[in-house]
Scaffold this active site. Structure first.
Site, mmCIF file in Angstrom:
data_model
loop_
_atom_site.group_PDB
_atom_site.id
_atom_site.type_symbol
_atom_site.label_atom_id
_atom_site.label_comp_id
_atom_site.label_asym_id
_atom_site.label_seq_id
_atom_site.Cartn_x
_atom_site.Cartn_y
_atom_site.Cartn_z
ATOM 1 N N LYS A 120 3.656 -4.836 5.989
ATOM 2 C CA LYS A 120 3.488 -4.283 4.219
ATOM 3 C C LYS A 120 5.079 -4.127 3.721
ATOM 4 C CE LYS A 120 -1.167 -4.806 3.703
ATOM 5 N NZ LYS A 120 -1.226 -5.767 2.454
ATOM 6 N N TYR A 167 0.780 -1.592 10.331
ATOM 7 C CA TYR A 167 -0.215 -1.916 8.848
ATOM 8 C C TYR A 167 1.335 -1.488 7.648
ATOM 9 C CZ TYR A 167 -3.182 -1.804 5.015
ATOM 10 O OH TYR A 167 -3.070 -2.714 3.610
ATOM 11 N N HIS A 215 -12.454 2.879 4.039
ATOM 12 C CA HIS A 215 -12.156 4.193 3.881
ATOM 13 C C HIS A 215 -12.653 4.615 3.747
ATOM 14 C CE1 HIS A 215 -8.669 1.113 2.655
ATOM 15 N NE2 HIS A 215 -7.735 1.793 3.615
ATOM 16 N N SER A 237 1.006 -1.281 0.157
ATOM 17 C CA SER A 237 0.314 0.258 0.032
ATOM 18 C C SER A 237 1.024 1.033 0.496
ATOM 19 C CB SER A 237 -1.260 0.152 1.244
ATOM 20 O OG SER A 237 -1.456 1.149 1.348
ATOM 21 N N SER A 238 0.430 2.456 -0.562
ATOM 22 C CA SER A 238 1.225 3.537 -0.264
ATOM 23 C C SER A 238 0.786 4.310 0.862
ATOM 24 C CB SER A 238 0.147 4.797 -1.218
ATOM 25 O OG SER A 238 -0.907 4.601 -0.473
ATOM 26 N N CYS A 239 0.554 3.597 1.986
ATOM 27 C CA CYS A 239 1.295 3.856 3.321
ATOM 28 C C CYS A 239 2.592 4.201 3.753
ATOM 29 C CB CYS A 239 -0.266 3.396 4.104
ATOM 30 S SG CYS A 239 0.001 2.175 4.564
HETATM 31 N N1 LIG Z 1 -8.917 -0.969 -0.275
HETATM 32 C C1 LIG Z 1 -7.813 -0.066 -0.351
HETATM 33 O O1 LIG Z 1 -7.624 1.298 -0.753
HETATM 34 C C2 LIG Z 1 -6.323 -0.938 -0.469
HETATM 35 C C3 LIG Z 1 -5.588 -2.341 -0.147
HETATM 36 N N2 LIG Z 1 -4.343 -2.058 -1.000
HETATM 37 C C4 LIG Z 1 -3.738 -3.321 -0.403
HETATM 38 O O2 LIG Z 1 -4.616 -4.878 -1.260
HETATM 39 C C5 LIG Z 1 -4.784 -5.880 -0.248
HETATM 40 C C6 LIG Z 1 -6.263 -6.187 -0.751
HETATM 41 O O3 LIG Z 1 -7.719 -5.011 -0.054
HETATM 42 P P1 LIG Z 1 -8.736 -5.116 0.146
HETATM 43 O O4 LIG Z 1 -9.497 -5.818 -0.856
HETATM 44 O O5 LIG Z 1 -9.213 -3.644 -0.043
HETATM 45 O O6 LIG Z 1 -9.419 -5.477 2.133
HETATM 46 P P2 LIG Z 1 -10.578 -6.456 1.641
HETATM 47 O O7 LIG Z 1 -10.394 -6.104 2.844
HETATM 48 O O8 LIG Z 1 -11.740 -5.979 0.441
HETATM 49 O O9 LIG Z 1 -10.193 -8.332 1.062
HETATM 50 C C7 LIG Z 1 -9.235 -8.546 2.530
HETATM 51 C C8 LIG Z 1 -9.421 -10.234 1.853
HETATM 52 O O10 LIG Z 1 -9.015 -10.792 2.500
HETATM 53 C C9 LIG Z 1 -9.427 -12.024 3.536
HETATM 54 N N3 LIG Z 1 -9.323 -12.219 4.952
HETATM 55 C C10 LIG Z 1 -8.799 -11.385 6.475
HETATM 56 N N4 LIG Z 1 -7.867 -12.393 7.036
HETATM 57 C C11 LIG Z 1 -8.461 -13.396 6.508
HETATM 58 C C12 LIG Z 1 -7.451 -14.650 7.259
HETATM 59 N N5 LIG Z 1 -6.827 -14.823 8.858
HETATM 60 N N6 LIG Z 1 -8.139 -15.701 6.789
HETATM 61 C C13 LIG Z 1 -8.493 -15.499 5.325
HETATM 62 N N7 LIG Z 1 -8.759 -14.473 4.767
HETATM 63 C C14 LIG Z 1 -8.485 -13.412 5.499
HETATM 64 C C15 LIG Z 1 -10.967 -11.494 4.221
HETATM 65 O O11 LIG Z 1 -11.610 -12.152 4.337
HETATM 66 P P3 LIG Z 1 -12.725 -11.701 5.103
HETATM 67 O O12 LIG Z 1 -13.706 -10.553 4.805
HETATM 68 O O13 LIG Z 1 -13.769 -13.011 5.215
HETATM 69 O O14 LIG Z 1 -12.274 -11.908 6.628
HETATM 70 C C16 LIG Z 1 -10.932 -10.932 2.707
HETATM 71 O O15 LIG Z 1 -11.448 -11.170 1.343
HETATM 72 C C17 LIG Z 1 -4.661 -5.783 0.888
HETATM 73 O O16 LIG Z 1 -3.178 -6.411 0.739
HETATM 74 C C18 LIG Z 1 -4.137 -4.335 1.255
HETATM 75 O O17 LIG Z 1 -3.233 -3.965 1.476
HETATM 76 C C19 LIG Z 1 -3.577 -1.208 -1.321
HETATM 77 C C20 LIG Z 1 -3.838 -0.073 -1.214
HETATM 78 C C21 LIG Z 1 -4.740 0.601 -0.798
HETATM 79 C C1 LIG Z 2 -5.069 2.684 1.917
HETATM 80 C C2 LIG Z 2 -4.830 3.457 3.137
HETATM 81 O O1 LIG Z 2 -5.941 3.816 3.585
HETATM 82 C C3 LIG Z 2 -5.521 4.206 5.048
HETATM 83 O O2 LIG Z 2 -5.336 5.621 5.360
HETATM 84 P P1 LIG Z 2 -6.250 6.617 4.574
HETATM 85 O O3 LIG Z 2 -5.833 7.381 3.078
HETATM 86 O O4 LIG Z 2 -5.614 8.061 5.508
HETATM 87 O O5 LIG Z 2 -7.927 6.649 5.016
HETATM 88 P P2 LIG Z 2 -9.022 7.081 4.624
HETATM 89 O O6 LIG Z 2 -9.486 6.442 3.646
HETATM 90 O O7 LIG Z 2 -9.479 6.414 6.161
HETATM 91 O O8 LIG Z 2 -8.932 8.494 4.677
HETATM 92 C C4 LIG Z 2 -8.610 9.767 4.348
HETATM 93 C C5 LIG Z 2 -8.877 10.883 4.662
HETATM 94 O O9 LIG Z 2 -9.965 11.121 4.232
HETATM 95 C C6 LIG Z 2 -10.512 11.806 6.136
HETATM 96 N N1 LIG Z 2 -11.973 11.130 6.444
HETATM 97 C C7 LIG Z 2 -13.255 12.243 5.643
HETATM 98 N N2 LIG Z 2 -14.382 11.581 6.477
HETATM 99 C C8 LIG Z 2 -13.931 10.002 6.405
HETATM 100 C C9 LIG Z 2 -15.045 8.443 7.068
HETATM 101 O O10 LIG Z 2 -15.878 9.069 7.186
HETATM 102 N N3 LIG Z 2 -14.323 7.594 7.370
HETATM 103 C C10 LIG Z 2 -12.657 7.535 7.012
HETATM 104 N N4 LIG Z 2 -12.280 6.816 6.987
HETATM 105 N N5 LIG Z 2 -11.793 9.064 6.594
HETATM 106 C C11 LIG Z 2 -12.762 9.966 6.291
HETATM 107 C C12 LIG Z 2 -9.915 10.901 6.817
HETATM 108 O O11 LIG Z 2 -9.565 11.892 8.009
HETATM 109 C C13 LIG Z 2 -8.260 10.916 6.140
HETATM 110 O O12 LIG Z 2 -7.622 12.196 6.129
HETATM 111 C C14 LIG Z 2 -4.475 3.895 5.796
HETATM 112 O O13 LIG Z 2 -4.572 3.990 7.370
HETATM 113 C C15 LIG Z 2 -4.252 2.503 5.346
HETATM 114 O O14 LIG Z 2 -5.236 1.955 5.257
HETATM 115 C C16 LIG Z 2 -3.999 2.832 3.970
HETATM 116 O O15 LIG Z 2 -3.657 2.406 3.517
#
Ligand SMILES: NC(=O)C1=CN([C@@H]2O[C@H](COP(=O)(O)OP(=O)(O)OC[C@H]3O[C@@H](n4cnc5c(N)ncnc54)[C@H](OP(=O)(O)O)[C@@H]3O)[C@@H](O)[C@H]2O)C=CC1
Ligand SMILES: C[C@H]1O[C@H](OP(=O)(O)OP(=O)(O)OC[C@H]2O[C@@H](n3cnc4c(=O)[nH]c(N)nc43)[C@H](O)[C@@H]2O)[C@@H](O)[C@@H](O)C1=O
Length: 312
Positions: free
Chosen positions: A143, A139, A182, A110-112
Site C-alpha cells: 500500500k 500488505y 476483519h 489503508s490505515s495499516c
Molecule cells: N475492508 C476494510 O476494512 C478496508 C479496506 N481498505 C481498502 O479498500 C480497498 C477495497 O477493499 P474491500 O472492498 O474491503 O475488499 P474486498 O475483498 O471486499 O473487495 C476487493 C475486490 O477486488 C477484487 N479483486 C481482487 N483480486 C482481483 C484480481 N486479481 N483481479 C480482479 N479483481 C480482483 C475482488 O474480486 P474477487 O472477490 O472476485 O476476487 C473484490 O471484488 C482495498 O484497497 C483495501 O485495501 C482500506 C481500509 C480498510
Molecule cells: C483494516 C486493517 O485490518 C487488519 O488489521 P486489524 O485492524 O488488526 O484487523 P482485524 O479486523 O482482523 O482485527 C482487529 C482486532 O480484532 C481482534 N479480533 C477479535 N476477534 C476477531 C475475529 O474473530 N476476527 C478478526 N479478524 N479479528 C478479531 C483482532 O485480534 C484484532 O485485535 C490489517 O491486517 C489490514 O487488513 C488492515 O488494513
C-alpha cells in the site's frame, strides 16, 4: 472540479465491500457510464490483460478499489499473496491509467500503512516514520508503494493520481469468512450462529484491549467521490470516523445488536495486532467532508443486510 455525469468511470473491484458502495454512491448521484469488470472477466494481476482493457475502453476516471484484502489472520498467514497480488494489481492499473490518458485516478490504501506506534490521532505526516505492525507489514508495504507510485507519476508526468487512506471499514458486501475476514463481520457472523444454535459462549480473539476506529463503507464511498471532485494533491488523505472503540466494546455492541445472551471468552493465543490506530481526519474535514453514520446504526444496518443476504 465537477465530473460530467456521462464520463466513463472505471470502478475496479466493484463487487467488493468498497467497490460496491462506490457504485451505489455514483449511481445515486446520477452517473451513467460506469465501467465494471468482475475478477473472472479481467484478472488485474495480468499486466497484458489490464493494458488491453485500458486501450480498448479508455476510461476517464479510475477508482482503484480492487485488492487482496483480509483481516489480521489472513494478513499474517498469507504474506506472499498480500504483498505480491497488491503490488501487481495497483502497478498494472496505475501504469495503464497513465499510458491510456486517464484524467484522474484514486488509489485506496489503508490505515495499516502507519507505524505500529504512531502518534495518536495519526496525521498523514506519520507515514514512514517508524516500524510497521508485523501482522500486516507485507500488505502495508504494498500500500505504501501504491501511494509512492501515485506521487511519482504526479511529480514526473503531472498525472492526477491521488490516494485515500481509510480506517477499518464495514457494511454490505463485506467478507464474512470465519477466519479470513476483519473483526466486525467475523463477530456478527459468530454471534449470529451462536444465537441460532443456542450456544452458551462465543470465542473472541486476542485480549480485547486493542482500539480500532470503524467507518461505514457508505461514508467511505461518499468521501471517495468527494475527494475525486475536490482534491488533487501529492499527499494521501486519511478517511476515518474519528471515533474509536476497544475490541471488547465492539464485541459487546455486536452481542447487543445480534441479541446473543451467552458469555464472551477471550482466546489470547490469537494476535492483538496494533494497539491503537485512530486517524487524524483534520485534513479531509478541512476540505469540507464529514462522516454521517454512527457505529451503532451502521452495525444494525449491516446485521440486517447479513440476515437478508448471507446467512442460510
Ligand atoms: N475492508 C476494510 O476494512 C478496508 C479496506 N481498505 C481498502 O479498500 C480497498 C477495497 O477493499 P474491500 O472492498 O474491503 O475488499 P474486498 O475483498 O471486499 O473487495 C476487493 C475486490 O477486488 C477484487 N479483486 C481482487 N483480486 C482481483 C484480481 N486479481 N483481479 C480482479 N479483481 C480482483 C475482488 O474480486 P474477487 O472477490 O472476485 O476476487 C473484490 O471484488 C482495498 O484497497 C483495501 O485495501 C482500506 C481500509 C480498510
Ligand atoms: C483494516 C486493517 O485490518 C487488519 O488489521 P486489524 O485492524 O488488526 O484487523 P482485524 O479486523 O482482523 O482485527 C482487529 C482486532 O480484532 C481482534 N479480533 C477479535 N476477534 C476477531 C475475529 O474473530 N476476527 C478478526 N479478524 N479479528 C478479531 C483482532 O485480534 C484484532 O485485535 C490489517 O491486517 C489490514 O487488513 C488492515 O488494513
Amino acid at each position: 472540479m465537477s465530473i460530467d455525469k456521462s464520463d466513463k468511470i472505471y470502478v475496479a473491484g466493484h463487487r467488493g465491500l468498497v467497490g460496491s458502495a462506490v457504485v451505489r454512491k455514483l449511481q445515486s448521484l446520477g452517473f451513467t457510464n460506469l465501467l465494471l469488470r468482475t475478477h473472472a472477466e479481467l484478472d488485474l494481476t495480468v499486466q497484458s490483460a489490464v493494458d488491453a482493457f485500458f486501450a480498448a475502453e479508455k476510461p476517464r476516471y479510475v477508482i482503484l478499489s480492487a485488492a487482496k484484502v483480509g483481516g489480521i489472520h489472513a494478513n499474517n498467514t498469507y504474506p506472499a499473496d498480500f504483498i505480491t497480488i497488491n503490488l501487481q494489481i495497483q502497478t498494472n492499473i496505475i501504469t495503464s491509467s497513465f499510458s491510456h490518458g486517464v484524467k484522474k485516478l484514486l488509489f485506496l490504501g489503508s490505515s495499516c500503512i502507519y507505524p505500529k506506534f504512531a502518534p495518536q490521532p495519526i496525521p498523514e505526516s506519520a507515514l514512514l516514520t517508524g516500524p510497521l505492525e508485523p501482522t500486516n507489514e507485507w500488505y502495508a508495504v504494498a500500500k505504501i508503494a501504491g501511494i509512492k507510485m501515485c506521487q511519482a507519476y504526479r511529480l514526473q508526468h503531472k498525472f492526477d493520481a491521488i490516494s485515500a487512506m481509510p480506517t477499518n471499514l464495514y457494511g454490505p458486501n463485506d467478507n464474512f469468512h470465519p477466519e479470513n475476514s476483519h473483526v466486525l463481520p467475523a463477530l456478527l457472523r459468530r454471534f449470529h450462529e451462536a444465537k441460532v444454535r443456542g450456544d452458551e459462549r462465543v470465542v473472541v480473539w486476542g485480549s480485547g484491549t486493542p482500539l480500532r476506529e470503524f467507518l461505514h463503507v457508505d461514508d467511505l464511498a461518499d468521501a471517495v467521490v468527494f475527494l475525486l471532485e475536490n482534491y488533487s494533491g501529492l499527499e494521501h488523505v486519511n478517511v476515518g470516523s474519528g471515533k474509536e472503540v476497544s475490541i471488547k466494546e465492539l464485541a459487546e455492541l455486536v452481542r447487543e445488536v445480534v441479541g446473543f445472551e451467552g458469555e464472551l471468552v477471550w482466546d489470547k493465543s490469537k494476535p492483538d495486532g496494533t494497539p491503537r490506530k485512530l486517524m487524524d481526519n483534520s485534513k479531509i474535514e478541512s476540505l469540507g467532508w464529514q462522516p454521517k453514520i454512527s457505529l451503532k446504526d451502521g452495525l444494525a444496518d449491516t446485521y440486517k443486510w447479513y440476515l437478508e443476504n448471507v446467512q442460510q
